[in-house]
Design a protein around this motif. Structure first.
Motif, PDB file in Angstrom:
ATOM      1  N   VAL A  79       0.862  -1.184   0.000  1.00 55.38           N
ATOM      2  CA  VAL A  79       0.000   0.000   0.000  1.00 55.38           C
ATOM      3  C   VAL A  79       0.900   1.236   0.000  1.00 55.38           C
ATOM      4  CG1 VAL A  79      -1.893   1.194   1.155  1.00 55.38           C
ATOM      5  CG2 VAL A  79      -1.713  -1.319   1.307  1.00 55.38           C
ATOM      6  N   GLU A  80       0.782   2.047  -1.040  1.00 56.98           N
ATOM      7  CA  GLU A  80       1.631   3.238  -1.149  1.00 56.98           C
ATOM      8  C   GLU A  80       0.873   4.313  -1.924  1.00 56.98           C
ATOM      9  OE1 GLU A  80       3.907   6.025  -0.738  1.00 56.98           O
ATOM     10  OE2 GLU A  80       4.786   4.168   0.108  1.00 56.98           O
ATOM     11  N   CYS A  81       0.798   5.519  -1.347  1.00 57.67           N
ATOM     12  CA  CYS A  81       0.037   6.602  -1.968  1.00 57.67           C
ATOM     13  C   CYS A  81       0.898   7.542  -2.803  1.00 57.67           C
ATOM     14  CB  CYS A  81      -0.723   7.400  -0.908  1.00 57.67           C
ATOM     15  SG  CYS A  81       0.351   8.258   0.267  1.00 57.67           S
TER      16      CYS A  81
ATOM     17  N   HIS B 268       5.329   4.393  -7.181  1.00 55.49           N
ATOM     18  CA  HIS B 268       4.628   3.318  -7.876  1.00 55.49           C
ATOM     19  C   HIS B 268       5.456   2.644  -8.967  1.00 55.49           C
ATOM     20  CE1 HIS B 268       0.627   5.369  -6.521  1.00 55.49           C
ATOM     21  NE2 HIS B 268       1.238   4.732  -5.534  1.00 55.49           N
TER      22      HIS B 268
ATOM     23  N   ILE C 272      -1.304  -1.421  -4.117  1.00 61.82           N
ATOM     24  CA  ILE C 272      -2.522  -0.669  -3.827  1.00 61.82           C
ATOM     25  C   ILE C 272      -2.149   0.813  -3.790  1.00 61.82           C
ATOM     26  CG2 ILE C 272      -4.461  -0.360  -2.236  1.00 61.82           C
ATOM     27  CD1 ILE C 272      -4.284  -3.163  -3.477  1.00 61.82           C
ATOM     28  N   LYS C 273      -2.633   1.558  -4.777  1.00 64.88           N
ATOM     29  CA  LYS C 273      -2.236   2.964  -4.928  1.00 64.88           C
ATOM     30  C   LYS C 273      -3.204   3.879  -4.184  1.00 64.88           C
ATOM     31  CE  LYS C 273      -0.223   1.975  -9.464  1.00 64.88           C
ATOM     32  NZ  LYS C 273      -0.226   2.292 -10.923  1.00 64.88           N
ATOM     33  N   GLN C 274      -3.230   3.739  -2.864  1.00 64.55           N
ATOM     34  CA  GLN C 274      -4.100   4.564  -2.034  1.00 64.55           C
ATOM     35  C   GLN C 274      -3.372   4.962  -0.756  1.00 64.55           C
ATOM     36  OE1 GLN C 274      -8.383   3.991  -1.833  1.00 64.55           O
ATOM     37  NE2 GLN C 274      -8.147   2.001  -2.816  1.00 64.55           N
ATOM     38  N   LYS C 275      -3.916   5.967  -0.083  1.00 64.56           N
ATOM     39  CA  LYS C 275      -3.374   6.414   1.187  1.00 64.56           C
ATOM     40  C   LYS C 275      -4.103   5.686   2.309  1.00 64.56           C
ATOM     41  CE  LYS C 275      -2.542  10.574   3.980  1.00 64.56           C
ATOM     42  NZ  LYS C 275      -2.692  12.046   4.048  1.00 64.56           N
ATOM     43  N   ALA C 276      -3.392   4.822   2.994  1.00 65.66           N
ATOM     44  CA  ALA C 276      -4.005   4.077   4.096  1.00 65.66           C
ATOM     45  C   ALA C 276      -4.534   5.070   5.154  1.00 65.66           C
ATOM     46  CB  ALA C 276      -2.978   3.141   4.715  1.00 65.66           C
TER      47      ALA C 276
ATOM     48  N   LEU D 214      -7.386   4.101   3.625  1.00 71.01           N
ATOM     49  CA  LEU D 214      -8.256   3.865   2.467  1.00 71.01           C
ATOM     50  C   LEU D 214      -7.804   2.600   1.733  1.00 71.01           C
ATOM     51  CD1 LEU D 214      -8.586   7.492   1.027  1.00 71.01           C
ATOM     52  CD2 LEU D 214     -10.227   6.244   2.455  1.00 71.01           C
ATOM     53  N   GLY D 215      -8.759   1.798   1.315  1.00 71.36           N
ATOM     54  CA  GLY D 215      -8.455   0.591   0.556  1.00 71.36           C
ATOM     55  C   GLY D 215      -8.185  -0.638   1.383  1.00 71.36           C
TER      56      GLY D 215
ATOM     57  N   GLU E 148     -10.975  -3.484   1.818  1.00 68.48           N
ATOM     58  CA  GLU E 148     -11.285  -4.350   0.687  1.00 68.48           C
ATOM     59  C   GLU E 148     -10.281  -5.490   0.514  1.00 68.48           C
ATOM     60  OE1 GLU E 148     -11.309  -0.816   0.199  1.00 68.48           O
ATOM     61  OE2 GLU E 148     -13.435  -0.985   0.737  1.00 68.48           O
TER      62      GLU E 148
END
Length: 417
Positions: free
Chosen positions: A289-291, A296, A314-318, A320-321, A324
């Motif tokens: 997980v890395e925003c 990336h 997972i291209k989101q800011k924890a 978030l995501g 799922e």
């Protein structure tokens, strides 16, 4: 009175592949079940026919319902207990808690036939399947073996498989594609990965087995389980956003991974922790997980470089995501971007009982924050303070160059938490 289920393995050459006992079971059955191509070998059968068209669960339910009052013979390819119908059918009968006897009379499996046709020893052969399954994770599994039999389907054809392997530079495999084994249209072909990807994706029969033998293909792209920092692409300057090799080795070891674990790497940076975890959990999954969009391409490049296709970015800011994602057995948190409290709440809640969560603290502020966080939530934890130095030349001498100390908060989730 309950009937019984006889599960009969059948070759592509039909009746001639059957033993006298199998033929007798079919002759005595009151119902005959199977796919159209299997049933076609028995046009003389006068009992009830149960044809498998689509929907495996419905098909199995029909067989069990019929077996409540009749003897049912079920036709399947090769060995029904080898990536076949057998396991699902037996489990369904047991789940129904009915006194239905199940008898299995296997035939030669497709892999046995393929080995015989290609004169390939099966002593060290491992069978994998992409039949009705995603290709993702196949490359990581291949790093464990030198000889593999691969079961395919109409979507994951030998050509599609070869193109997928080529994406990870897995080209040094010799491949035999064995089609319609024991049938009238049997065909055996030998190819390189490069030759396969030039063919049409539907070039081969749907009934085929791939045999792969490792050539000069290095394991994990030529890298070891734990690598030097130079084995990873990372951001400049100062080789930033990478957990140093010695810390990385201890952290991954502390995660307690099994080969089928699910692991989250939150704040992945260049992806080194997740990649080395993915090598350990090669039958499982890793989610990095890395925003930061600058990270990336580095993670994706390192993923291909180290052949860990069981890793998902997972291209989101924890946090978030995270909700799922599959429930993890282990979590490493290397960066939170100020979201440590909500991330910890989601992570601890998702973590399997007895799972491990590791918080990495670089600054004194984060050490104090993480300590208070663990105390407030009454978490079971230990703290490791890691400090190491490596040699560096100084004129004609050698000196030590110290790295910054790192604190690892190793949290174990209790059974009742």
């Amino acid at each position: 009175m309950m009937g019984k289920i006889s599960l009969i393995g059948l070759g592509d050459d039909g009746c001639v592949s059957l033993s006298s006992r199998s033929i007798n079971e079919i002759a005595m059955a009151e119902s005959l079940a199977g796919a159209e191509r299997h049933l076609a070998f028995f046009p003389q059968f006068s009992g009830e026919i149960i044809e498998f068209t689509s929907g495996l669960n419905a098909y199995i339910s029909r067989i069990i319902e019929q077996a409540k009052t009749q003897d049912v013979c079920v036709l399947a390819s090769g060995d029904p207990l080898f990536f076949g119908l057998g396991s699902r059918l037996i489990a369904a009968v047991q789940a129904a808690q009915l006194p239905i006897e199940v008898m299995v009379l296997p035939n030669v499996s497709s892999v046995q036939l393929a080995c015989a046709k290609t004169l390939m020893s099966s002593n060290d052969l491992v069978t994998l399947s992409v039949h009705g399954r995603a290709l993702k994770g196949l490359v990581a599994k291949l790093q464990q073996y030198d000889a593999v039999a691969l079961l395919t389907d109409h979507e994951n054809t030998p050509v599609v498989v070869a193109k997928y392997l080529a994406q990870f530079d897995e080209s040094e495999w010799s491949v035999a594609v064995c089609e319609n084994l024991a049938g009238c249209n049997e065909r055996i072909g030998h190819y390189s990965i490069t030759e396969l990807i030039q063919l049409d994706e539907q070039h081969f029969s749907r009934l085929n087995v791939m045999l792969l033998r490792r050539g000069n293909q290095p394991y994990w792209g030529g890298y070891t389980q734990h690598c030097a920092d130079e084995a990873y692409h990372s951001r400049s300057p100062l080789n930033g956003l990478i957990t140093k090799a010695s810390v990385r080795a201890i952290a991954v070891a502390k995660l307690g991974l099994r080969r089928d674990s699910v692991m989250w790497d939150i704040g992945a940076g260049s992806g080194s922790i997740g990649i080395e975890a993915a090598k350990q959990t090669w039958q499982g999954q890793v989610f990095s997980v890395e925003c930061n969009p600058d990270c990336h391409p580095l993670i994706e490049s390192n993923q291909r470089r180290h052949k860990v296709d069981n890793l998902t970015l997972i291209k989101q800011k924890a946090p978030l995501g995270l909700a799922e994602l599959p429930r993890p057995n282990a979590i490493f948190i290397g960066g939170t971007r100020g979201q440590v409290d909500p991330i910890i709440d989601v992570a601890i809640n998702a973590l399997h009982p007895k799972g491990t969560l590791i918080l990495s603290a670089v600054t004194l502020d984060s050490v104090a924050q993480f300590y208070q966080l663990c105390q407030q939530r009454q978490l079971q934890f230990e703290v490791l303070m890691l400090q190491h130095a490596h040699s560096q030349p100084l004129a004609q001498y050698q000196r030590y160059q110290a790295e910054n100390p790192i604190h690892l908060f190793v949290i174990t989730k209790e059974d009742n938490s």
